[in-house]
Write a protein that holds these residues in place. Structure first.
Motif, short mmCIF file in Angstrom:
data_model
loop_
_atom_site.label_atom_id
_atom_site.label_comp_id
_atom_site.label_asym_id
_atom_site.label_seq_id
_atom_site.Cartn_x
_atom_site.Cartn_y
_atom_site.Cartn_z
N GLY A 11 75.37 24.56 49.78
CA GLY A 11 75.08 24.85 51.18
C GLY A 11 74.47 26.22 51.35
N HIS A 12 75.05 27.18 50.66
CA HIS A 12 74.53 28.54 50.74
C HIS A 12 73.14 28.63 50.15
N LEU A 13 72.94 27.95 49.03
CA LEU A 13 71.61 27.95 48.42
C LEU A 13 70.59 27.28 49.32
N ALA A 14 70.99 26.20 49.97
CA ALA A 14 70.08 25.49 50.86
C ALA A 14 69.65 26.39 52.01
N ARG A 15 70.62 27.14 52.54
CA ARG A 15 70.30 28.04 53.64
C ARG A 15 69.33 29.12 53.20
N LEU A 17 67.28 29.01 50.72
CA LEU A 17 65.99 28.39 50.43
C LEU A 17 65.19 28.18 51.70
#
Lengths: 155, 155
Positions: A11-15, A17
């Motif tokens: 989730g953090h990586l998606a944000r 990105l």
DNA sequence: TGGGTATCGTCAGTACACCAACGAATTCGA
DNA sequence: TCGAATTCGTTGGTGTACTGACGATACCCA
């Protein structure tokens, strides 16, 4: 000291990105038209005459959000919105000539931006990148949309 | 007919991935505390006494956004905010006891959620998934943050 | 044919997320 | 040491993005 490492949290990586993409889009594609607006415009170029709900489905926006995006595209004169004479609940959407021109222009710039954005990955890695993200996103959306319960046993 | 295929656009995929994550978070982790709020809380558990700006940097939020997130965490009694006696511009942030407890509870649930979220991928694929996204995000953030120009030749 | 149900779009409320501009505090430099 | 430049947090503006509730319209069926 019980803190976790966020770099292993999807989730953090998606944000991160998405934010990185937002910045690059702003500098390389357009400061006026946002990425979601382009996505909606693209859907309407592909299928003119969609109603709001369906257009939202095509790009993954709910009814409230698509309404706002359409309103902005309309304000810019890129999209036309007329009541469906067959069904008074619906609005039929289609891009204006200006909308088609804008879409064409942004398509070129978006392709360039994507090249820069994905430059850190090899061509093979880019393929994997798309595949993995798509699979995770599809599966998670499926959790929310029971679509075809098939046998739907147990409970 | 000039429409493009959005499933090969990283920005669009990133947005869908984030939305899918948001929904799962809401159902499996918390309806009160959001994922960005947890990220900030996590940063403060790791490094109590950070100022707002640095806390924002740790999780990738700009000054405006971190201010709002901190305000919500403060309203919930999870974070304390005191002026830095050494530097009157800064606020020093640290989690309250309640904040630490909440962080601990959500850490467990978040781990469970991540398992579900990443279930479509094998363990090996998950590693690749993290690696690819991190590389793309880092590179794009680097474009905005010239950090160390090193030689900085050409223009 | 009339009433219950479903669907479409809207509105209100909440929460990110950015930028630009501003005041207050600090630091740097002449 | 005093003024300029920098830094920190806030504010205002715009744009996603979701939920829940609502009115209007359409559909389905007794």
């Amino acid at each position: 000291m019980a803190a976790v490492d966020l770099t292993t949290h999807p989730g953090h990586l998606a944000r991160r990105l998405q934010q990185a993409h937002y910045l690059l889009w702003n500098t390389m594609v357009s400061e006026e038209i946002t990425s979601p607006q382009f996505a909606v415009l693209n859907a309407l170029v592909a299928e003119p005459g969609l109603d709001q709900r369906t257009a939202g489905e095509r790009v993954g926006l709910d009814r409230s959000t698509i309404a706002e995006v359409i309103s902005r595209l309309g304000r810019r004169g890129l999209v036309d919105k007329v009541r469906d004479p067959q069904d008074g609940r619906r609005f039929l959407l289609r891009p204006t000539d200006e909308g088609v021109r804008t879409h064409r222009k942004l398509t070129v710039r978006t392709a360039r931006m994507n090249q820069v954005f994905l430059a850190p990955l090899t061509a093979a890695e880019q393929t994997v990148f798309f595949d993995l993200i798509r699979r995770v996103a599809d599966a998670a959306e499926g959790l929310r949309n029971p679509a075809e319960p098939l046998v739907a046993q147990g409970g």
